[in-house]
Design a protein around this motif. Sequence first.
Motif, short mmCIF file in Angstrom:
data_model
loop_
_atom_site.label_atom_id
_atom_site.label_comp_id
_atom_site.label_asym_id
_atom_site.label_seq_id
_atom_site.Cartn_x
_atom_site.Cartn_y
_atom_site.Cartn_z
N LEU A 81 30.89 19.45 -30.07
CA LEU A 81 29.67 19.86 -30.37
C LEU A 81 29.85 17.92 -31.44
O LEU A 81 30.76 17.84 -32.37
CB LEU A 81 29.25 21.09 -31.15
N LYS A 82 28.84 17.05 -31.44
CA LYS A 82 28.47 16.57 -32.09
C LYS A 82 28.24 15.60 -33.32
O LYS A 82 27.10 16.79 -33.70
CB LYS A 82 28.60 14.79 -31.34
N PRO A 83 28.35 15.37 -34.33
CA PRO A 83 27.33 15.50 -35.77
C PRO A 83 26.00 14.29 -35.03
O PRO A 83 26.42 14.19 -34.50
CB PRO A 83 27.79 14.83 -36.59
N LEU A 84 25.02 15.43 -35.90
CA LEU A 84 23.67 15.32 -35.34
C LEU A 84 22.55 15.34 -36.60
O LEU A 84 22.83 16.30 -37.74
CB LEU A 84 23.25 15.72 -34.59
N ILE A 85 22.42 14.13 -37.18
CA ILE A 85 21.05 14.28 -38.17
C ILE A 85 19.53 14.28 -37.90
O ILE A 85 19.88 13.58 -36.70
CB ILE A 85 21.48 13.58 -39.68
N LEU A 86 18.93 14.39 -38.09
CA LEU A 86 17.86 13.72 -38.09
C LEU A 86 17.21 12.46 -38.68
O LEU A 86 16.66 12.16 -36.87
CB LEU A 86 16.63 14.77 -39.10
N ARG A 87 17.47 12.18 -38.56
CA ARG A 87 17.70 10.38 -38.24
C ARG A 87 17.82 9.53 -37.37
O ARG A 87 17.35 8.68 -36.44
CB ARG A 87 17.87 9.56 -39.31
N ASP A 88 19.27 10.40 -36.94
CA ASP A 88 18.79 10.11 -35.41
C ASP A 88 18.01 9.59 -34.22
O ASP A 88 18.14 9.22 -33.36
CB ASP A 88 20.71 10.64 -35.03
N VAL A 89 17.74 11.11 -34.04
CA VAL A 89 16.88 11.77 -33.13
C VAL A 89 15.41 11.19 -33.90
O VAL A 89 14.73 10.45 -32.93
CB VAL A 89 16.56 13.18 -33.31
N PHE A 94 19.84 28.95 -28.16
CA PHE A 94 20.43 28.48 -29.39
C PHE A 94 18.84 27.71 -30.10
O PHE A 94 18.16 27.54 -29.28
CB PHE A 94 21.10 27.32 -29.40
N GLU A 95 18.47 27.12 -31.35
CA GLU A 95 18.04 27.20 -32.36
C GLU A 95 17.77 25.86 -32.33
O GLU A 95 19.24 25.35 -32.23
CB GLU A 95 17.67 28.24 -33.24
N LEU A 96 16.95 25.08 -32.27
CA LEU A 96 16.86 23.71 -32.19
C LEU A 96 17.69 23.04 -33.50
O LEU A 96 18.20 22.47 -33.47
CB LEU A 96 15.84 22.71 -31.57
N LYS A 97 17.55 23.86 -34.32
CA LYS A 97 18.12 23.00 -36.06
C LYS A 97 20.08 23.67 -35.45
O LYS A 97 20.19 22.50 -36.45
CB LYS A 97 17.83 24.48 -37.01
N ALA A 155 3.68 19.67 -27.00
CA ALA A 155 3.88 19.84 -25.98
C ALA A 155 4.56 18.70 -25.98
O ALA A 155 6.29 18.40 -25.20
CB ALA A 155 3.46 20.05 -24.44
N SER A 156 4.48 17.03 -25.76
CA SER A 156 4.80 15.98 -25.56
C SER A 156 6.32 15.72 -26.24
O SER A 156 7.34 15.34 -26.83
CB SER A 156 3.85 15.10 -25.43
N THR A 157 5.90 16.40 -27.77
CA THR A 157 7.30 16.01 -29.05
C THR A 157 8.01 16.66 -28.49
O THR A 157 9.15 16.44 -29.03
CB THR A 157 6.06 15.79 -30.39
N ILE A 158 7.74 17.95 -28.16
CA ILE A 158 8.55 18.99 -28.57
C ILE A 158 9.63 18.42 -27.11
O ILE A 158 10.88 18.18 -27.33
CB ILE A 158 8.17 20.41 -28.34
N LEU A 159 9.18 18.39 -26.03
CA LEU A 159 9.92 17.62 -24.57
C LEU A 159 10.22 15.91 -25.24
O LEU A 159 11.85 16.13 -24.33
CB LEU A 159 9.03 17.22 -23.54
N LYS A 160 9.92 15.07 -25.88
CA LYS A 160 10.43 14.04 -25.99
C LYS A 160 12.64 14.57 -27.56
O LYS A 160 13.30 14.23 -27.47
CB LYS A 160 10.25 13.14 -26.22
N VAL A 161 11.82 15.71 -27.90
CA VAL A 161 12.74 16.15 -29.53
C VAL A 161 13.87 16.49 -28.28
O VAL A 161 14.86 16.18 -28.49
CB VAL A 161 12.04 16.24 -30.67
N SER A 162 13.50 17.40 -27.76
CA SER A 162 14.50 18.32 -27.40
C SER A 162 15.00 17.80 -25.86
O SER A 162 16.71 18.09 -26.16
CB SER A 162 13.52 19.39 -26.44
N ALA A 163 14.35 16.58 -25.00
CA ALA A 163 15.57 16.10 -24.65
C ALA A 163 16.13 15.19 -25.50
O ALA A 163 17.46 15.20 -24.48
CB ALA A 163 14.39 14.94 -23.72
N GLU A 164 16.74 14.36 -25.73
CA GLU A 164 17.14 13.60 -27.08
C GLU A 164 18.17 14.37 -27.94
O GLU A 164 19.00 13.97 -27.61
CB GLU A 164 15.67 12.73 -28.19
N ILE A 165 18.31 15.34 -27.82
CA ILE A 165 19.19 16.23 -28.70
C ILE A 165 19.56 16.88 -26.98
O ILE A 165 21.23 17.04 -27.41
CB ILE A 165 18.63 17.52 -29.03
N VAL A 166 19.28 17.40 -25.99
CA VAL A 166 20.54 17.48 -24.94
C VAL A 166 20.75 16.48 -24.69
O VAL A 166 22.38 16.69 -24.43
CB VAL A 166 19.78 18.05 -23.98
N ARG A 167 20.59 15.17 -24.84
CA ARG A 167 21.48 14.12 -24.33
C ARG A 167 22.41 13.15 -25.58
O ARG A 167 23.09 13.52 -24.60
CB ARG A 167 20.76 12.76 -23.88
#
Length: 491
Positions: free
Chosen positions: A371-379, A406-409, A346-358
Amino acid sequence: MSLAPRLDLRHSQQLVMTPQLRQAIKLLQSSNLEVTAFVEEELERNPLLERDERVDPGPDAGRTTDPLPAAPEAPDAAEAARSDALPAENAAPLDTEWDNVYDAGTPPMGSGGRSDFEDDLSGIEAMAAPEKNLREHLGEQVRLTFASPQERMIAANLLALVDPAGRLPVPDAAIAAALGCEEAVVTAVRRRMQRFDPVGMFCADLRECLMVQLQDRNRFDPAMAALLDNLELLARRDLRGLQRVCGVDAEDMAEMVAELRRLDPKPGASFDAPPAPTLVPDVLMRRAPQEGWIVELNPETLPRVLVNRGFHARATVGAKSREEKAWVAERFQTASWLVKSLEQRASTILKVSAEIVRRQDGFFRHGVAHLKPLILRDVAEEVGMHESTVSRVTSNKAIATPRGTFELKYFFTTAISGTAGGEAVSAEAVRHRIKAMVEAETAADVLSDDAIVDRLRAEGVDIARRTVAKYRDALRIPSSVQRKREKAVPA
């Protein structure tokens, strides 16, 4: 060189995938519904696990607070939650949900009586009939249409051979040979069944299916027959060629094409179509009262379990043998590891989701064009995790936002460089822009791929022609030649 045996002591490090570690990785890449199913199995298998049925203190309890702002908690709601005393008889906090309040003096709706307050109960005629599938619907029409046993037997055989789309690819001669009857009888029965509801069933191909529906509407004429004989020209959108073949002008051709579009090419597919699966979000997102966004896990699908430490203590004391104590210790370790894994997930999902939203704040405020370009390395670099962990977190997860679910992907897109060293643009935003350009075309101004490239470069997007063609094919947009043919005759 000595061949005698000897003992050597060496130090080495290696990563061992324990069963607990594999379980944690599996839980991380699973959706909330899949994790809930796994937890249900563990609850049945492990007596030291129990459901956490404590009442959620509020909708904002599980949200992330960093980097997104948090909404302040209402003071009277928090005071009521900490109070052990019951409220007065006619008093209730201002945030009471009246849908969940039960009044003992009023009989509940649905426990008896009618919604219109009549004395008598609803009769059986008020109950909804169960929905019928396609074969049951056609079977009733067979019993009402055919009287002779031979015709009913042939109709039952045709009903068994029809596919879900409504096609009957088996020729009449083969069916007649299998049943031992004349081919003319099979053909007559099949033609009568083609007028069943839905019209157009039991046809061998698309042309016959459309022809039967046109005949049922009394719209089948020589020009329409010529159109059905040249459906490949219609697929290529060669409307001028169809005009020459059918011998009609542009206005008549437009009416004929419009008539075809009103037909159902697969009359049986829509009858038994299953309901569209609902995408259940794992993460919820909403606006904060001041600025920013609030991100929280979906409490409706979030599994919550606890370790029953009291039962563990009693079971440990009551264990009589070493095997029983070892079994209790193993169950306790498994339960503790599961609870810890769920909390870490739960903690990991919240951290990653918050960074994607930001990072995708512009998308949520202004739409897909931002929509901005985004890759896994950035997050991964921002939240301090490995790319593989971020990939597992975003797999099979969906987020409910003010712009939809939306899917997070979806938020991870490749970058397309800008012209003259400008800012990079998301590939998804470019696809959206290409689609908007094509939708805004007129019959006199159809854009070629080169023209789309020129417009995008004028807007600051450095893109190649082959990339535009690839995106156009992915969006199922025909070429400029086909679009010109289609727009030449409005249909």
